[in-house]
Design a protein around this motif. Sequence first.
Motif, short mmCIF file in Angstrom:
data_model
loop_
_atom_site.label_atom_id
_atom_site.label_comp_id
_atom_site.label_asym_id
_atom_site.label_seq_id
_atom_site.Cartn_x
_atom_site.Cartn_y
_atom_site.Cartn_z
N GLN A 3 -6.87 -6.58 -8.66
CA GLN A 3 -5.58 -7.08 -9.15
C GLN A 3 -5.06 -8.13 -8.17
OE1 GLN A 3 -3.46 -6.38 -11.68
NE2 GLN A 3 -4.85 -5.00 -12.69
N HIS A 6 0.90 -8.16 -9.10
CA HIS A 6 1.43 -6.81 -9.30
C HIS A 6 2.94 -6.84 -9.48
CE1 HIS A 6 2.59 -6.67 -5.02
NE2 HIS A 6 1.36 -7.08 -4.75
N ILE A 13 -1.18 -2.79 -3.78
CA ILE A 13 -2.03 -2.01 -4.69
C ILE A 13 -2.97 -1.16 -3.84
CG2 ILE A 13 -3.85 -2.14 -6.43
CD1 ILE A 13 -2.41 -4.64 -7.51
N ASP A 16 -7.18 -0.32 -7.57
CA ASP A 16 -7.11 -1.20 -8.73
C ASP A 16 -7.76 -0.56 -9.96
OD1 ASP A 16 -9.92 -1.78 -8.72
OD2 ASP A 16 -9.61 -3.42 -7.32
N LEU A 171 1.70 1.10 -15.44
CA LEU A 171 0.95 0.15 -14.62
C LEU A 171 -0.52 0.57 -14.62
CD1 LEU A 171 3.38 -0.29 -11.57
CD2 LEU A 171 3.09 -1.81 -13.55
N TYR A 173 -2.79 0.26 -12.42
CA TYR A 173 -3.32 0.50 -11.08
C TYR A 173 -2.40 1.51 -10.39
CZ TYR A 173 0.40 -2.89 -10.30
OH TYR A 173 1.61 -3.53 -10.32
N GLY A 175 -0.15 1.87 -7.12
CA GLY A 175 0.45 1.05 -6.09
C GLY A 175 1.44 1.83 -5.26
#
Length: 184
Positions: A3, A6, A13, A16, A171, A173, A175
Amino acid sequence: MPQTHHHPDVERILLDEQQIREKVTELGEQIAADYADEPPILVGVLKGAVMVMADLARSIPLDVEMDWMAVSSYGSGTKSSGVVRILKDLSADIDGRRVLIVEDIIDSGLTLKWLLSNLRSRGPKSVEICTLLRKPEAARVEIDVKYVGFDIPNEFVIGYGLDFSEAYRNLPYVGVLKRSVYED
């Protein structure tokens, strides 16, 4: 593919999309091998486990049944007390069945310890745990977890089902949430 962009509330992150996808696929293959003779019933813990449960179930090439529980632990703010109540119970009878609890994250372990005890009291053949994320530094109780995706630092993480005040779950991912967002 990592990514590069973000959410503005994300400090960085941690994992990912590709890392998550590869790990969930690997976990699914391990589970399929371990349960080839008798597929488990997957028990997802709402709401956080929705993403990992969906992707994990698709990565297990067995006929797996899915069910859900929602539990609430009393505590102050972001801290769990381990005092738990069931908001949504299982629909299925797990007596004599192999159960695999699917979690998004294990931090203190207090709620999960209670959940394990509750499910084991219902007479299943076995109860094991699969979690995408585990925070070893945050553990307050010892819990045997059969399948762990990633051990992560004791930071406030969001995304891929994990939230802060019901936001950020979508989202793709995982983070680290900026401190300024939750320390107002």
